[in-house]
Design a protein around this motif. Structure first.
Motif, PDB file in Angstrom:
ATOM      1  N   ILE A 190     -19.259 -17.197   6.058  1.00  0.00           N
ATOM      2  CA  ILE A 190     -18.170 -16.927   6.997  1.00  0.00           C
ATOM      3  C   ILE A 190     -16.997 -16.337   6.225  1.00  0.00           C
ATOM      4  CG2 ILE A 190     -16.520 -17.933   8.638  1.00  0.00           C
ATOM      5  CD1 ILE A 190     -18.499 -20.260   9.012  1.00  0.00           C
ATOM      6  N   ILE A 191     -16.447 -15.258   6.735  1.00  0.00           N
ATOM      7  CA  ILE A 191     -15.192 -14.715   6.222  1.00  0.00           C
ATOM      8  C   ILE A 191     -14.217 -14.643   7.393  1.00  0.00           C
ATOM      9  CG2 ILE A 191     -14.035 -12.675   5.267  1.00  0.00           C
ATOM     10  CD1 ILE A 191     -16.529 -12.144   3.601  1.00  0.00           C
ATOM     11  N   ILE A 192     -12.994 -15.104   7.152  1.00  0.00           N
ATOM     12  CA  ILE A 192     -11.952 -15.100   8.175  1.00  0.00           C
ATOM     13  C   ILE A 192     -10.730 -14.391   7.618  1.00  0.00           C
ATOM     14  CG2 ILE A 192     -10.623 -16.521   9.787  1.00  0.00           C
ATOM     15  CD1 ILE A 192     -12.887 -18.458   7.668  1.00  0.00           C
ATOM     16  N   SER A 193      -9.991 -13.717   8.496  1.00  0.00           N
ATOM     17  CA  SER A 193      -8.712 -13.159   8.066  1.00  0.00           C
ATOM     18  C   SER A 193      -7.758 -13.044   9.251  1.00  0.00           C
ATOM     19  CB  SER A 193      -8.894 -11.787   7.420  1.00  0.00           C
ATOM     20  OG  SER A 193      -7.680 -11.361   6.812  1.00  0.00           O
ATOM     21  N   ASN A 194      -6.524 -13.402   8.992  1.00  0.00           N
ATOM     22  CA  ASN A 194      -5.411 -13.155   9.912  1.00  0.00           C
ATOM     23  C   ASN A 194      -4.367 -12.380   9.110  1.00  0.00           C
ATOM     24  OD1 ASN A 194      -3.407 -13.205  11.852  1.00  0.00           O
ATOM     25  ND2 ASN A 194      -2.821 -15.333  11.459  1.00  0.00           N
ATOM     26  N   PRO A 195      -4.654 -11.104   8.838  1.00  0.00           N
ATOM     27  CA  PRO A 195      -3.796 -10.320   7.946  1.00  0.00           C
ATOM     28  C   PRO A 195      -2.576  -9.778   8.682  1.00  0.00           C
ATOM     29  CG  PRO A 195      -5.560  -8.947   8.738  1.00  0.00           C
ATOM     30  CD  PRO A 195      -5.787 -10.312   9.339  1.00  0.00           C
ATOM     31  N   PRO A 196      -1.665  -9.125   7.982  1.00  0.00           N
ATOM     32  CA  PRO A 196      -0.538  -8.473   8.668  1.00  0.00           C
ATOM     33  C   PRO A 196      -1.050  -7.453   9.680  1.00  0.00           C
ATOM     34  CG  PRO A 196      -0.184  -8.528   6.287  1.00  0.00           C
ATOM     35  CD  PRO A 196      -1.603  -8.954   6.515  1.00  0.00           C
ATOM     36  N   TYR A 197      -0.472  -7.493  10.895  1.00  0.00           N
ATOM     37  CA  TYR A 197      -0.927  -6.530  11.900  1.00  0.00           C
ATOM     38  C   TYR A 197       0.170  -6.055  12.851  1.00  0.00           C
ATOM     39  CZ  TYR A 197      -1.504 -10.710  14.984  1.00  0.00           C
ATOM     40  OH  TYR A 197      -1.326 -11.865  15.717  1.00  0.00           O
ATOM     41  N   ASP A 212      13.762 -12.768  11.122  1.00  0.00           N
ATOM     42  CA  ASP A 212      14.745 -13.149  10.112  1.00  0.00           C
ATOM     43  C   ASP A 212      14.283 -14.250   9.172  1.00  0.00           C
ATOM     44  OD1 ASP A 212      16.450 -11.325  11.269  1.00  0.00           O
ATOM     45  OD2 ASP A 212      17.543 -12.804  12.465  1.00  0.00           O
ATOM     46  N   HIS A 213      13.255 -15.012   9.553  1.00  0.00           N
ATOM     47  CA  HIS A 213      12.941 -16.213   8.782  1.00  0.00           C
ATOM     48  C   HIS A 213      11.496 -16.317   8.302  1.00  0.00           C
ATOM     49  CE1 HIS A 213      16.869 -18.055   9.530  1.00  0.00           C
ATOM     50  NE2 HIS A 213      16.779 -17.595  10.762  1.00  0.00           N
ATOM     51  N   GLU A 214      10.608 -15.446   8.763  1.00  0.00           N
ATOM     52  CA  GLU A 214       9.232 -15.504   8.287  1.00  0.00           C
ATOM     53  C   GLU A 214       8.957 -14.283   7.408  1.00  0.00           C
ATOM     54  OE1 GLU A 214       6.185 -17.336  10.760  1.00  0.00           O
ATOM     55  OE2 GLU A 214       7.585 -17.226  12.458  1.00  0.00           O
ATOM     56  N   PRO A 215       8.003 -14.381   6.487  1.00  0.00           N
ATOM     57  CA  PRO A 215       7.827 -13.331   5.473  1.00  0.00           C
ATOM     58  C   PRO A 215       7.317 -12.012   6.042  1.00  0.00           C
ATOM     59  CG  PRO A 215       6.076 -14.970   5.327  1.00  0.00           C
ATOM     60  CD  PRO A 215       7.080 -15.521   6.281  1.00  0.00           C
ATOM     61  N   SER A 216       8.079 -10.958   5.819  1.00  0.00           N
ATOM     62  CA  SER A 216       7.681  -9.629   6.291  1.00  0.00           C
ATOM     63  C   SER A 216       6.348  -9.207   5.692  1.00  0.00           C
ATOM     64  CB  SER A 216       8.755  -8.601   5.930  1.00  0.00           C
ATOM     65  OG  SER A 216       9.961  -8.875   6.611  1.00  0.00           O
ATOM     66  N   LEU A 217       6.095  -9.636   4.455  1.00  0.00           N
ATOM     67  CA  LEU A 217       4.853  -9.287   3.770  1.00  0.00           C
ATOM     68  C   LEU A 217       3.628  -9.718   4.569  1.00  0.00           C
ATOM     69  CD1 LEU A 217       3.655  -8.252   1.010  1.00  0.00           C
ATOM     70  CD2 LEU A 217       3.675 -10.645   0.277  1.00  0.00           C
ATOM     71  N   ALA A 218       3.755 -10.818   5.309  1.00  0.00           N
ATOM     72  CA  ALA A 218       2.626 -11.358   6.068  1.00  0.00           C
ATOM     73  C   ALA A 218       2.590 -10.874   7.509  1.00  0.00           C
ATOM     74  CB  ALA A 218       2.681 -12.887   6.046  1.00  0.00           C
ATOM     75  N   LEU A 219       3.579 -10.079   7.901  1.00  0.00           N
ATOM     76  CA  LEU A 219       3.702  -9.692   9.301  1.00  0.00           C
ATOM     77  C   LEU A 219       3.437  -8.218   9.573  1.00  0.00           C
ATOM     78  CD1 LEU A 219       6.934 -11.644  10.354  1.00  0.00           C
ATOM     79  CD2 LEU A 219       4.652 -11.945  11.339  1.00  0.00           C
ATOM     80  N   PHE A 220       4.098  -7.331   8.814  1.00  0.00           N
ATOM     81  CA  PHE A 220       4.237  -5.951   9.250  1.00  0.00           C
ATOM     82  C   PHE A 220       3.325  -4.976   8.522  1.00  0.00           C
ATOM     83  CE2 PHE A 220       8.377  -7.958  10.186  1.00  0.00           C
ATOM     84  CZ  PHE A 220       8.352  -7.813  11.569  1.00  0.00           C
ATOM     85  N   VAL A 221       2.935  -3.941   9.270  1.00  0.00           N
ATOM     86  CA  VAL A 221       2.150  -2.834   8.728  1.00  0.00           C
ATOM     87  C   VAL A 221       2.787  -1.528   9.200  1.00  0.00           C
ATOM     88  CG1 VAL A 221      -0.044  -4.041   8.543  1.00  0.00           C
ATOM     89  CG2 VAL A 221       0.589  -2.986  10.718  1.00  0.00           C
ATOM     90  N   PRO A 222       2.536  -0.438   8.476  1.00  0.00           N
ATOM     91  CA  PRO A 222       3.117   0.847   8.889  1.00  0.00           C
ATOM     92  C   PRO A 222       2.547   1.320  10.221  1.00  0.00           C
ATOM     93  CG  PRO A 222       2.276   0.927   6.625  1.00  0.00           C
ATOM     94  CD  PRO A 222       1.759  -0.329   7.224  1.00  0.00           C
ATOM     95  N   ASP A 223       3.375   1.956  11.008  1.00  0.00           N
ATOM     96  CA  ASP A 223       2.925   2.488  12.287  1.00  0.00           C
ATOM     97  C   ASP A 223       1.766   3.468  12.119  1.00  0.00           C
ATOM     98  OD1 ASP A 223       4.920   1.043  13.520  1.00  0.00           O
ATOM     99  OD2 ASP A 223       6.311   2.742  13.672  1.00  0.00           O
ATOM    100  N   GLU A 224       1.802   4.233  11.023  1.00  0.00           N
ATOM    101  CA  GLU A 224       0.798   5.282  10.832  1.00  0.00           C
ATOM    102  C   GLU A 224      -0.524   4.749  10.274  1.00  0.00           C
ATOM    103  OE1 GLU A 224       3.366   5.117   7.098  1.00  0.00           O
ATOM    104  OE2 GLU A 224       3.663   5.031   9.290  1.00  0.00           O
ATOM    105  N   LEU A 249     -11.757 -12.380  12.880  1.00  0.00           N
ATOM    106  CA  LEU A 249     -10.449 -11.790  12.634  1.00  0.00           C
ATOM    107  C   LEU A 249      -9.490 -12.115  13.769  1.00  0.00           C
ATOM    108  CD1 LEU A 249     -11.655  -8.193  11.673  1.00  0.00           C
ATOM    109  CD2 LEU A 249     -10.976 -10.002  10.076  1.00  0.00           C
ATOM    110  N   GLU A 250      -8.255 -12.468  13.409  1.00  0.00           N
ATOM    111  CA  GLU A 250      -7.179 -12.464  14.394  1.00  0.00           C
ATOM    112  C   GLU A 250      -6.593 -11.057  14.382  1.00  0.00           C
ATOM    113  OE1 GLU A 250      -2.893 -14.598  15.311  1.00  0.00           O
ATOM    114  OE2 GLU A 250      -4.487 -15.792  14.404  1.00  0.00           O
ATOM    115  N   ILE A 251      -6.284 -10.516  15.563  1.00  0.00           N
ATOM    116  CA  ILE A 251      -5.967  -9.096  15.637  1.00  0.00           C
ATOM    117  C   ILE A 251      -4.712  -8.808  16.444  1.00  0.00           C
ATOM    118  CG2 ILE A 251      -8.417  -8.506  15.445  1.00  0.00           C
ATOM    119  CD1 ILE A 251      -8.366  -7.866  18.462  1.00  0.00           C
ATOM    120  N   ASN A 252      -4.231  -7.591  16.304  1.00  0.00           N
ATOM    121  CA  ASN A 252      -3.138  -7.082  17.123  1.00  0.00           C
ATOM    122  C   ASN A 252      -3.653  -6.880  18.549  1.00  0.00           C
ATOM    123  OD1 ASN A 252      -1.345  -5.181  18.483  1.00  0.00           O
ATOM    124  ND2 ASN A 252      -0.457  -4.728  16.490  1.00  0.00           N
TER     125      ASN A 252
END
Length: 289
Positions: A190-197, A212-224, A249-252
């Protein structure tokens, strides 16, 4: 000061920011956490008085809530899968949708006789692999994250919850080159991921307490390039899953079909796209051929 008076102050200060139900929830959670008082205490002791030291604590929490600091960061813990996880500004606060993903995995595998080998990619607080480790007997569970600070939180949760997950510092986007993750060069069931999306364009939909309070590194991806982490995870899974191994996978919610196409192009079979409790496309599963 009377505790009920403090509750009234909470509403007068916070009702313009949060719903009344949220303010009630905050207040009762705080008095339980700090004072070990049940939420029904005011019904049976309406004249209950707290001392100056307690007042200081409860009003400090009020000040932080006015700045939209997450309640989980104020008390330092988040409840997930019937467990209390330590959280701080270095990790995402576990969401109910992620718990749905974990419960899906458990429903699929809780009765298997095989000793499962499991990898969580982008582990954050460790809530996913630790929950699986606690619920799947004898499973060998691993987690990786690029953030040293996040891994410190995950390791602490691992110890506090008496779990046996092994964590590694590695970048999802360059795993093949990571000498520190060579122990992960194996096959998994089993492989699982909830990556930035979250795309930058979606920030306007998000609450300030998240931005303002949670890590951007774990949240955001480029629009492109919103699926860059998913491409990396799917490619890794295609090479590192056992035959009939499962990728979850957890997804957008807006990119369900695009994510499904990624799995199809990598020759996964029996691909299932699921909605969360709010009716949004939120998780997907594929089985390796």
């Amino acid at each position: 000061m009377l505790l009920r008076e403090i509750k009234n102050i909470y509403h007068s200060e916070l009702d313009a920011i949060y719903s009344k139900e949220e303010v009630n929830s905050f207040f009762y959670l705080l008095i339980e956490h700090y004072f070990d008082l049940e939420r029904f205490i005011l019904a049976i002791q309406p004249e209950l008085v707290i001392d100056k030291k307690q007042e200081t604590v409860i009003f400090q929490a009020l000040s932080e809530l006015k700045l939209e600091k997450p309640i989980q960061h104020i008390i330092g813990t988040a409840y997930f899968m019937d467990l209390d996880f330590k959280v701080n500004e270095h990790v995402l606060i576990p969401r109910p949708e992620t718990e749905e993903l974990v419960r899906w995995i458990l429903d699929d595998h809780k009765n298997t006789a095989k000793i499962l080998t499991i990898l969580d990619m982008g582990t954050g607080s460790g809530c996913i692999p630790i929950s699986l480790d606690k619920n799947l007997t004898d499973a060998k569970v691993f987690g990786l994250d690029i953030s040293t600070d996040a891994l410190k939180v995950a390791e602490e949760n691992n110890a506090l919850l008496n779990a046996g997950v092994k964590f590694y510092e590695a970048d999802i986007l360059s795993l093949d080159a990571e000498t520190s993750a060579k122990e992960l060069d194996k096959k998994f069931d089993i492989i699982i991921s909830n990556p930035p999306y979250v795309r930058e364009l979606e920030k306007a939909e998000m609450q300030n307490n998240v931005i303002d309070h949670e890590p951007s590194l774990a949240l955001f991806v480029p629009d492109e390039d919103p699926l860059k982490f998913y491409s990396a995870v799917v490619n890794f899974a295609a090479d590192h899953l056992n035959e009939n191994g499962c990728l979850y996978l957890e997804i957008n919610q807006y990119l369900g079909e695009e994510t499904k196409q990624l799995l199809e192009e990598s020759n996964f079979k029996t691909i299932e796209l699921r909605k969360d409790m709010f009716g949004n496309d939120r998780m997907i599963k594929g089985i390796r051929k």
